[in-house]
Design an enzyme around this catalytic site. Structure first.
Site, mmCIF file in Angstrom:
data_model
loop_
_atom_site.group_PDB
_atom_site.id
_atom_site.type_symbol
_atom_site.label_atom_id
_atom_site.label_comp_id
_atom_site.label_asym_id
_atom_site.label_seq_id
_atom_site.Cartn_x
_atom_site.Cartn_y
_atom_site.Cartn_z
ATOM 1 N N ALA A 56 0.805 -1.228 0.000
ATOM 2 C CA ALA A 56 0.000 0.000 0.000
ATOM 3 C C ALA A 56 0.831 1.268 0.000
ATOM 4 C CB ALA A 56 -0.933 -0.002 1.209
ATOM 5 N N THR A 80 2.536 2.495 -2.537
ATOM 6 C CA THR A 80 2.609 3.152 -3.840
ATOM 7 C C THR A 80 1.563 2.577 -4.777
ATOM 8 O OG1 THR A 80 4.141 3.774 -5.622
ATOM 9 C CG2 THR A 80 4.294 1.526 -4.796
ATOM 10 N N SER A 82 -4.770 -10.103 -12.792
ATOM 11 C CA SER A 82 -4.275 -9.306 -13.919
ATOM 12 C C SER A 82 -4.794 -9.873 -15.229
ATOM 13 C CB SER A 82 -2.746 -9.328 -13.931
ATOM 14 O OG SER A 82 -2.220 -8.857 -15.151
ATOM 15 N N TYR A 101 4.815 -14.908 -14.731
ATOM 16 C CA TYR A 101 3.846 -13.928 -14.233
ATOM 17 C C TYR A 101 2.423 -14.418 -14.478
ATOM 18 C CZ TYR A 101 1.356 -9.499 -13.596
ATOM 19 O OH TYR A 101 0.484 -8.522 -13.156
#
Length: 302
Positions: A22, A24, A150, A176
């Site tokens: 948290a 950035t 994502s 990823y």
């Protein structure tokens, strides 16, 4: 609701929200919005200096905000256990756990426990952290676990059970994709295990194309192409909206997945979106859950 914004978040006074990563980007915007609406927000971060700066920024913008800091390194099971123990000691209840922190496309590297960095941080770290805090969420009506996935869960993504840690080969894009697919498999399996309790739900979200620090490890080909792709991306405040809707919209149901409603889910206001066929594979969900318990040593109280 065509244009859901932070103005739609109900009053959060009396609620405790823990947000990982948290300090950035998406995590900061998520924490700031919840604090503005009255929640006591715990910024769970690895870098305490940056975390302190983030807390101060929120306090300056919202003088009545309640924010606190918790050291958390998701690349270390020891740190995860210590953070969870401290949070359990300090908070009798947790209303929102937002699994936001993550890494994207780093060179091949491992966590302190020998896990491939993306899988270890994005999935296993949050799997362990959630399991260790769940007893503080289960008694709380309306509590939620929100995990950030994502668009990458669709890109060359699968769960490589024969080589989860990419010891035989490494492809940063595929690794990823594996970690972000794992986030969804985890969410759907957690929701299945929570179903019937009537208190806690598991929800997922994704930010679309968001311009954040995650971009710092882009492969060279992607970095070259990025300027041409930039119009598809949105700022962190917009990118955080799907997470905030998953956390704050009273109409949300367990197992839903939120993302931008615009072109190819890359930008726009948050709405319910579909995830890949693989993410709904019940056998993958169960198998990954079992492996995750074995690797982390964390068994859920369900």
């Amino acid at each position: 609701m065509a244009k859901w914004t932070t103005a739609e978040i109900p009053d959060q006074t009396g609620r405790v929200a823990v947000v990982t990563g948290a300090n950035t980007g998406l995590g900061y915007e998520t924490a700031a919005a919840l604090a503005q609406r009255g929640a006591h927000v715990v910024l769970a971060v690895r870098n305490l200096d940056k975390g302190t700066e983030a807390c101060n920024r929120i306090s300056r913008a919202h003088p009545n905000a309640r924010v606190s800091l918790q050291e958390l390194d998701l690349t270390s099971l020891n740190s995860i256990r210590a953070a969870a123990e401290q949070l359990r000691a300090e908070h009798a209840r947790i209303d929102l756990l937002i699994n936001n922190a993550g890494v994207m496309y780093p060179p091949k590297s491992t966590t302190a426990d020998g896990f491939e960095l993306q899988f270890g941080t994005n999935h296993l770290g949050h799997f362990a952290f959630t399991g260790l805090l769940l007893e503080r969420l289960l008694p709380v009506p309306g509590s939620r676990v929100v995990t950030v996935s994502s668009i990458g869960h669709r890109i060359r993504a699968d769960i490589h059970f024969d080589d989860l840690q990419w010891q035989h080969r490494y492809n940063r894009v595929e690794a990823y994709g594996q970690s972000k697919l794992a986030n969804l498999l985890f969410t759907y399996e957690l929701q299945r295990r929570l179903a019937g309790r009537g208190t806690t739900i598991a929800v997922a979200a994704h930010p679309g194309g968001s311009n954040t620090e995650l971009m710092r490890h882009l492969p060279r080909w992607a970095a070259i192409a990025y300027p041409a792709m930039a119009p598809l991306f949105q700022d962190a405040a917009m990118g955080a909206l799907p997470t905030l809707r998953a956390a704050g919209d009273p109409q949300v149901r367990g197992g839903q997945y939120f993302g931008p409603g615009g072109f190819a889910q890359t930008r726009g206001y948050p709405t319910v979106v579909e995830s890949s066929r693989k993410s709904h594979d019940a056998e993958r969900q169960r198998r990954l859950w079992k492996v995750s318990e074995e690797l982390t040593g964390v068994v859920y109280p369900l």
